[in-house]
Design an enzyme around this catalytic site. Sequence first.
Site, PDB file in Angstrom:
ATOM      1  CG  ASP A   1       2.235  -6.601   1.251  1.00 47.86           C
ATOM      2  OD1 ASP A   1       1.647  -7.966   1.946  1.00 47.86           O
ATOM      3  OD2 ASP A   1       1.572  -5.662   1.211  1.00 47.86           O
TER       4      ASP A   1
ATOM      5  CB  SER B   1      -1.151  -0.026   1.151  1.00 48.53           C
ATOM      6  OG  SER B   1      -0.085  -0.149   2.379  1.00 48.53           O
TER       7      SER B   1
ATOM      8  CE  LYS C   1      -0.413  -8.495   3.589  1.00 43.01           C
ATOM      9  NZ  LYS C   1      -1.018  -8.164   1.960  1.00 43.01           N
TER      10      LYS C   1
ATOM     11  CD  GLU D   1      -2.229  -8.378  -2.870  1.00 41.82           C
ATOM     12  OE1 GLU D   1      -3.086  -8.437  -3.992  1.00 41.82           O
ATOM     13  OE2 GLU D   1      -1.990  -7.393  -2.240  1.00 41.82           O
TER      14      GLU D   1
ATOM     15  CD  GLU E   1      -7.500  -5.028   1.035  1.00 43.72           C
ATOM     16  OE1 GLU E   1      -6.518  -5.635   1.037  1.00 43.72           O
ATOM     17  OE2 GLU E   1      -8.002  -4.068   0.479  1.00 43.72           O
TER      18      GLU E   1
HETATM   19  O1  KIV Z   1      -0.418  -3.352   1.440  1.00 43.57           O
HETATM   20  C1  KIV Z   1      -1.316  -3.280   2.519  1.00 43.57           C
HETATM   21  O2  KIV Z   1      -1.123  -2.313   3.322  1.00 43.57           O
HETATM   22  C2  KIV Z   1      -2.272  -4.375   2.927  1.00 43.57           C
HETATM   23  C3  KIV Z   1      -3.130  -4.238   3.899  1.00 43.57           C
HETATM   24  C4  KIV Z   1      -4.101  -3.298   3.350  1.00 43.57           C
HETATM   25  C5  KIV Z   1      -3.619  -5.702   4.472  1.00 43.57           C
HETATM   26  O3  KIV Z   1      -2.016  -5.616   2.342  1.00 43.57           O
END
Ligand code: KIV
Length: 264
Positions: free
Chosen positions: A84, A46, A112, A114, A181
């Site tokens: 991420d 994000s 993390k 997706e 989400e």
């Molecule tokens: O990139 C991010 O901040 C996220 C959150 C919104 C879970 O994946």
Amino acid sequence: MSKITTATLLKMKQEGQKFTAITAYDASFAKLFDDEGAHVLLIGDSLGMVLQGGDDTLAVNMDEMVYHTRCVARGAEKSLVIADLPFMSYATPEQTYQNAARLMAAGARMVKMEGGEWLCDSIRHLTRNGVPVCGHLGLTPQSVHVFGGFKVQGRDEFQAQEIYRQALALQEAGIQLLVLECVPVSLAERITKALRIPVIGIGAGPVTDGQILVMHDAFGITSGYVPKFTKNFLIQGGDLRGAVRLYIKEVAEGTFPGPEHCFN
Ligand code: KIV
């Protein structure tokens, strides 16, 4: 508070205690969130939107994720630091492993990704090699152009069933945490009850084991479109520390998110 690990979050789920996660991108905010008791800090891609001003997260690259992960890790003492893997950095198990290793070396304690069952080989490869993995289902922002916009996912029964199935498949492959989400509360509840591992919600209602917010949303500094599931905790919190304390308190008490933040 002692150091938060995946075991801490699992125990909290088993004991019905809600935990709080928030995004962080630098050492100063990481320290403030850590001091106030946030359980999880996510270096989210994000950052492509809230730091870099992009319309989506797709332009974020590995070097940027490594840089921000290193900054956050320096500020975090007790919180679990998750980073991420950005768009197109985990297309094959080998590429996933190489990039995850860079994030772990920069100070992440979990990565993390997706997506659904197409990630299972990579998840097995990472966990066998000592890298804990957090999944992410529902509205996965890296697929925004497949979805045709930032839209709630799992509203019809077929899609809901599919997300539920993917969640079980990811758990079987070895994820230790799942972000859900923008899904209807009823689906989030089914998945949270079915999984052994903790589930973190954003736009998924109060039923998940933990909540996460993008820090800019929690402080009301998101410009333009403000998603329904966010709350500006600065209004009642008074200052940054007060806002974070209030967010953690409301999550623990189950009062955030309220009905006005949920999707059906
Ligand atoms: O990139 C991010 O901040 C996220 C959150 C919104 C879970 O994946």
